[in-house]
Design a protein around this motif. Structure first.
Motif, PDB file in Angstrom:
ATOM      1  N   ASP A  49       2.441  16.777   2.647  1.00  0.00           N
ATOM      2  CA  ASP A  49       1.198  17.414   3.091  1.00  0.00           C
ATOM      3  C   ASP A  49       0.370  16.367   3.815  1.00  0.00           C
ATOM      4  N   PRO A  50       0.490  16.291   5.143  1.00  0.00           N
ATOM      5  CA  PRO A  50      -0.213  15.248   5.899  1.00  0.00           C
ATOM      6  C   PRO A  50      -1.723  15.422   5.909  1.00  0.00           C
ATOM      7  N   ASP A  51      -2.215  16.605   5.534  1.00  0.00           N
ATOM      8  CA  ASP A  51      -3.656  16.850   5.546  1.00  0.00           C
ATOM      9  C   ASP A  51      -4.323  16.488   4.219  1.00  0.00           C
ATOM     10  N   ALA A  52      -3.515  16.196   3.211  1.00  0.00           N
ATOM     11  CA  ALA A  52      -4.074  15.855   1.901  1.00  0.00           C
ATOM     12  C   ALA A  52      -4.522  14.399   1.898  1.00  0.00           C
ATOM     13  N   HIS A  85      -3.361   9.842  -1.862  1.00  0.00           N
ATOM     14  CA  HIS A  85      -2.576   9.897  -3.087  1.00  0.00           C
ATOM     15  C   HIS A  85      -2.092  11.306  -3.412  1.00  0.00           C
ATOM     16  N   ARG A  86      -2.451  12.245  -2.573  1.00  0.00           N
ATOM     17  CA  ARG A  86      -1.984  13.615  -2.764  1.00  0.00           C
ATOM     18  C   ARG A  86      -1.024  13.965  -1.635  1.00  0.00           C
ATOM     19  N   GLY A  87      -0.325  15.037  -1.782  1.00  0.00           N
ATOM     20  CA  GLY A  87       0.580  15.465  -0.724  1.00  0.00           C
ATOM     21  C   GLY A  87       1.862  14.665  -0.635  1.00  0.00           C
ATOM     22  N   VAL A 146      13.766  18.157  -5.725  1.00  0.00           N
ATOM     23  CA  VAL A 146      12.407  17.683  -5.984  1.00  0.00           C
ATOM     24  C   VAL A 146      12.244  17.472  -7.487  1.00  0.00           C
ATOM     25  N   VAL A 147      11.702  16.320  -7.864  1.00  0.00           N
ATOM     26  CA  VAL A 147      11.421  16.041  -9.267  1.00  0.00           C
ATOM     27  C   VAL A 147       9.979  16.436  -9.550  1.00  0.00           C
ATOM     28  N   ASP A 148       9.781  17.219 -10.592  1.00  0.00           N
ATOM     29  CA  ASP A 148       8.498  17.814 -10.949  1.00  0.00           C
ATOM     30  C   ASP A 148       8.185  18.917  -9.943  1.00  0.00           C
ATOM     31  N   ARG A 149       7.326  18.680  -8.961  1.00  0.00           N
ATOM     32  CA  ARG A 149       7.040  19.724  -7.988  1.00  0.00           C
ATOM     33  C   ARG A 149       6.578  19.101  -6.672  1.00  0.00           C
ATOM     34  N   VAL A 150       6.642  19.888  -5.607  1.00  0.00           N
ATOM     35  CA  VAL A 150       6.211  19.442  -4.286  1.00  0.00           C
ATOM     36  C   VAL A 150       4.731  19.061  -4.338  1.00  0.00           C
ATOM     37  N   ASN A 151       4.378  17.958  -3.679  1.00  0.00           N
ATOM     38  CA  ASN A 151       3.015  17.437  -3.561  1.00  0.00           C
ATOM     39  C   ASN A 151       2.474  16.805  -4.846  1.00  0.00           C
ATOM     40  N   ASN A 152       3.339  16.600  -5.827  1.00  0.00           N
ATOM     41  CA  ASN A 152       2.904  15.909  -7.041  1.00  0.00           C
ATOM     42  C   ASN A 152       3.643  14.581  -7.209  1.00  0.00           C
ATOM     43  N   ASP A 206       0.854  -1.192   0.000  1.00  0.00           N
ATOM     44  CA  ASP A 206       0.000   0.000   0.000  1.00  0.00           C
ATOM     45  C   ASP A 206       0.887   1.238   0.000  1.00  0.00           C
ATOM     46  N   LEU A 207       1.436   1.553  -1.173  1.00  0.00           N
ATOM     47  CA  LEU A 207       2.398   2.651  -1.271  1.00  0.00           C
ATOM     48  C   LEU A 207       1.803   3.982  -0.848  1.00  0.00           C
ATOM     49  N   ALA A 208       0.519   4.193  -1.122  1.00  0.00           N
ATOM     50  CA  ALA A 208      -0.104   5.477  -0.794  1.00  0.00           C
ATOM     51  C   ALA A 208      -0.224   5.696   0.709  1.00  0.00           C
ATOM     52  N   GLY A 209       0.035   4.645   1.504  1.00  0.00           N
ATOM     53  CA  GLY A 209      -0.054   4.779   2.944  1.00  0.00           C
ATOM     54  C   GLY A 209       1.252   5.160   3.611  1.00  0.00           C
ATOM     55  N   LEU A 210       2.249   5.563   2.852  1.00  0.00           N
ATOM     56  CA  LEU A 210       3.554   5.869   3.440  1.00  0.00           C
ATOM     57  C   LEU A 210       3.482   7.044   4.412  1.00  0.00           C
ATOM     58  N   ARG A 211       4.393   7.033   5.400  1.00  0.00           N
ATOM     59  CA  ARG A 211       4.357   8.032   6.473  1.00  0.00           C
ATOM     60  C   ARG A 211       5.626   8.864   6.593  1.00  0.00           C
ATOM     61  N   THR A 212       6.685   8.488   5.934  1.00  0.00           N
ATOM     62  CA  THR A 212       7.920   9.268   6.045  1.00  0.00           C
ATOM     63  C   THR A 212       7.620  10.727   5.691  1.00  0.00           C
ATOM     64  N   ARG A 213       7.994  11.622   6.588  1.00  0.00           N
ATOM     65  CA  ARG A 213       7.608  13.028   6.461  1.00  0.00           C
ATOM     66  C   ARG A 213       8.667  13.841   5.737  1.00  0.00           C
ATOM     67  N   GLY A 214       8.195  14.818   5.001  1.00  0.00           N
ATOM     68  CA  GLY A 214       9.066  15.809   4.401  1.00  0.00           C
ATOM     69  C   GLY A 214       8.509  17.194   4.703  1.00  0.00           C
TER      70      GLY A 214
END
Length: 378
Positions: free
Chosen positions: A176-179, A182-184, A226-232, A136-144
């Motif tokens: 973005d922990p509030d997104a 699949h976002r943030g 960052v590749v592309d942009r932050v939160n993408n 479940d890759l979308a469940g990752l928690r490592t913070r940036g």
């Protein structure tokens, strides 16, 4: 657009075959787990680069040859035929990172990293999976956390292949922990030598530390990485998974045919083909390996057209790992106790236990097939 005659492709294949006959390493890849592994892989990659065989379909401006996809595929076919080293600490660089940078990276990122990959100067690892977010890759928690012109990384990644040997990593973090899930997320380049990174190798069942746990303790990474942009990052990660279907891992798929052919030749020599049940298993394994080759070519074509990975990718991967494990079991059944002396086959058998876990467990993959391909309710 490349318009190539069959004669041109045949000449290219002959050139590749001739070069490989002379330059494939005589000695096997080290079976230890020290710096000699990196030294071997770096030397082999450098030899390919100096011979003009690195990045065949990568753009010339980044150190490649700018040739066609068909020529790149031919090169991998000839690598397998020549028995060239299959595993390498450059697998992620060529199968993931390089293609992702080509598709989504900035010009500065491409100019800096791509030539270093081709020259064998900078192996990469992948920091996607986490203890609670593998399948479940979308469940990752490592913070940036963005702090000025840096992102501060805190968290843990696991099953990071060959991290102990690599200079750079492709890292997916939650910025973005509030997104929504699949976002943030953000995909960024990390120098694996930065302060705060703790790499701990994990010894596998075959006695080798193929994978590592990697801990990030307030690691400061420039925003320029960052590749592309932050939160993408989810979108970029899909490009990475699309790249995984490209030619970068083709030799691993094609290798299955060579392995089965070796077993068939051995069974003929020892008279084991007279065993009808064993002969049937070998025939099925050979057919599956050929089917896997066709599937790999199909995936490469889809990836080259820019199509995002679909459920058929999951189905192909599930078929692939089952075929690989069957070949490994066949080898032990054919070789018997001698498999303990034939180190490559024994280690191959042991390593294949992890095939149904790597890249998402096979049970999760079957659920995806059931829901998205067969239409079975969850």
């Amino acid at each position: 657009m490349h318009v190539l005659r069959d004669a041109d492709l045949a000449a290219f294949r002959e050139e590749a075959r001739t070069w490989l006959e002379e330059y494939v390493p005589d000695e096997p890849r080290p079976t230890t787990h020290g710096p000699e592994v990196r030294d071997f892989d770096v030397a082999w990659q450098r030899r390919q680069y100096e011979g003009g065989w690195a990045g065949i379909d990568w753009e010339r401006e980044y150190g490649g040859r700018g040739l066609s996809l068909r020529q790149q595929v031919i090169w991998y076919e000839e690598l397998v035929r020549a028995g060239a080293p299959r595993d390498s600490i450059f697998d992620v660089a060529f199968g993931h990172a390089g293609p992702t940078l080509i598709m989504r990276g900035s010009e500065e990122q491409k100019q800096f990293h791509l030539p270093r990959i081709l020259r064998g100067e900078a192996p990469w690892c992948q920091g996607f999976s986490e203890p609670d977010a593998g399948s479940d890759l979308a469940g990752l928690r490592t913070r940036g956390v963005v702090d000025g012109d840096e992102i501060v990384i805190t968290g843990q990644k696991t099953w990071t292949s060959f991290a102990q040997y690599c200079d750079y990593g492709e890292l997916l973090v939650r910025t973005d922990p509030d997104a929504s899930r699949h976002r943030g997320l953000t995909w960024l380049i990390v120098d694996m030598r930065l302060p705060g990174i703790d790499i701990r190798p994990i010894t596998s069942i075959d006695g080798h530390p193929h994978n590592c746990e990697v801990f990030y303790d307030e690691v400061r990474v420039p925003l320029a990485n960052v590749v592309d942009r932050v939160n993408n990052g989810w979108s970029v990660a899909m490009s990475t998974l699309s790249a995984e279907r490209g030619p970068g891992f083709l030799n691993h798929r094609l290798e299955q045919i060579r392995l089965v052919d070796q077993l068939i030749a051995h069974a003929k020599e020892t008279g084991q083909l007279n065993d009808e049940a064993l002969a049937d298993r070998l025939a099925a394994a050979r057919a599956n390996a050929a089917a896997l080759r066709s599937m790999a070519y199909f995936q490469i074509g889809s990836a080259k057209k820019g199509e995002q990975p679909g459920p058929e990718t999951t189905a192909i991967r599930t078929f692939a790992v089952q075929a690989q494990q069957e070949i490994a079991w066949l080898a032990l059944d054919i070789l018997g106790p001698r498999a303990m002396e034939w180190v490559p086959w024994t280690r191959h058998w042991l390593a294949e236990f992890g095939a149904t876990i790597a890249g998402g467990t096979i049970d999760i993959q079957r659920n995806i097939i059931g829901e998205r391909v067969l239409g079975i309710p969850r």
